[in-house]
Design a protein around this motif. Structure first.
Motif, short mmCIF file in Angstrom:
data_model
loop_
_atom_site.label_atom_id
_atom_site.label_comp_id
_atom_site.label_asym_id
_atom_site.label_seq_id
_atom_site.Cartn_x
_atom_site.Cartn_y
_atom_site.Cartn_z
N GLN A 172 -57.02 -39.73 -60.10
CA GLN A 172 -57.88 -39.37 -61.17
C GLN A 172 -59.20 -38.91 -60.39
O GLN A 172 -60.07 -39.74 -59.79
N HIS A 188 -58.99 -34.80 -66.89
CA HIS A 188 -57.63 -34.30 -66.60
C HIS A 188 -58.02 -32.60 -66.47
O HIS A 188 -57.39 -31.94 -65.61
N HIS A 246 -49.42 -37.74 -62.93
CA HIS A 246 -49.94 -36.58 -62.86
C HIS A 246 -48.98 -35.62 -62.99
O HIS A 246 -47.73 -35.74 -62.64
N CYS A 298 -54.14 -36.89 -68.08
CA CYS A 298 -54.50 -38.12 -67.30
C CYS A 298 -55.67 -38.71 -67.21
O CYS A 298 -56.12 -39.35 -66.34
#
Ligand code: CUA
Length: 330
Positions: free
Chosen positions: A109, A188, A145, A184
């Motif tokens: 992330q 994202h 992901h 995610c």
């Protein structure tokens, strides 16, 4: 020139044309069937409608074997082609050629971290040569992901706790989009980047320009020492199996299975050794490393173990720091 609205992204891999051809077939069959069905409905509704209240009621028809067989068998065959064609493409995409160039991608992330065997690394960018098969090993540090390069028709989920592999061969130099295709978290939508496809000579230059020092094998060898792996995994009869020439070869497990020692195998064997206990060695000797080792160290460790096996002689081996060929000349 790009048309005003591009129906398809550019095609820049050997896979792209094949995926588009299959997609075209789905489209033709889908549209064809729909048109046939609706045309039949309208034609029959008009032709055989009751034109006046005085028309006699038609006689019922109770089946026709030839017609029923025709409308069952033809669509069945059309669908079977989809299945066979799709299966072939699927297996091709998941079976990398032996001489493929390795690149390691870790999703986090909210960025893509890309590492090359020579030790080069970058964020939200991927550089690949044309004409050489590239094998991606995909991992995630946190959540699911999805690694997505539309121009290569490549999309693959990246799942925490496992390695996913996929391969492609780029065909056209240029710059292409790279996305995360799985929601995610907050940023994202910012998890995007660029893929740069270069001709092999520019690519070799780029690799040497961005070299930072230690290759992944060298870094992995440090990790190997640091975690004390060498104590048991020695060339001589140690408590654990010798790792030389293990990668890529079949391994007999205590539970009777025989598995190929690939990235996924080593990952499981390191994180949870009892799940991959090798026949002929005592169990519960090796500590569980799940949660003890981070993704980066784990990856370098596995690349180091791969380097202990004979590399496939190829162009890719020269790019691959794993092949001694690439680095020995220095
Ligand atoms: Cu990573 Cu969406």
């Amino acid at each position: 020139m790009q048309p005003w609205i591009a129906l398809f992204p550019p095609r820049a891999s050997t896979n792209a044309g094949q995926v588009d051809a299959l997609y075209g077939y789905l489209l033709v069959v889908g549209v064809g069937m729909t048109v046939l069905i609706f045309a039949a409905i309208f034609i029959f509704a008009i032709k055989y409608r009751r034109k006046s209240p005085d028309d006699p009621m038609p006689k019922g028809i109770h089946g026709s074997l030839p017609i029923e067989i025709t409308w069952s068998v033809i669509p069945f065959l059309a669908m079977l082609v989809m299945f066979a064609w799709g299966t072939k493409l699927y297996f091709d995409s998941y079976t990398p050629p032996k001489n493929a160039l390795d690149i390691y991608v870790t999703g986090k992330q909210w960025m893509w971290k890309v590492q090359y065997p020579g030790g080069q690394h970058e964020i939200n960018a991927l550089h690949v040569p044309t004409g050489v098969p590239v094998k991606l090993t995909l991992a995630s540090e946190d959540v699911i992901h999805s690694f997505y390069i539309p121009a290569f028709r490549l999309k693959h989920d990246v799942v925490p706790g496992s390695y996913e592999t996929y391969w492609f061969q780029a065909t056209k130099p240029g710059r292409y989009h790279l996305f995360c295709a799985e929601y995610c978290g907050t940023d994202h939508s910012k998890m995007t980047g660029w893929v740069t496809v270069m001709d092999p000579v520019s690519y070799a230059n780029w690799l040497s320009e961005t070299e930072t020092g230690a290759s992944m094998v060298e870094q992995g060898s440090k990790v190997f020492e640091q975690y004390g792996c060498a104590t048991c995994h020695t060339e001589a009869q140690g408590k654990g199996p010798s790792l030389r020439n293990m990668y890529g070869h079949p391994v007999q497990l205590q539970d009777g299975r025989t598995v190929i020692a690939d990235e996924a195998f080593f990952r499981k064997a390191i994180e949870n050794p009892s799940s991959m206990a090798v026949r002929g060695y005592p169990t519960n000797v090796m500590p569980v490393f799940k949660g003890q080792i981070n993704e980066e160290d784990l990856l370098q460790l596995i690349v180091y173990i791969k380097g202990l096996s004979e590399p496939a002689p190829s162009t890719a081996a020269v790019y691959n720091g794993t092949g001694q060929a690439g680095r020995a000349q220095k």
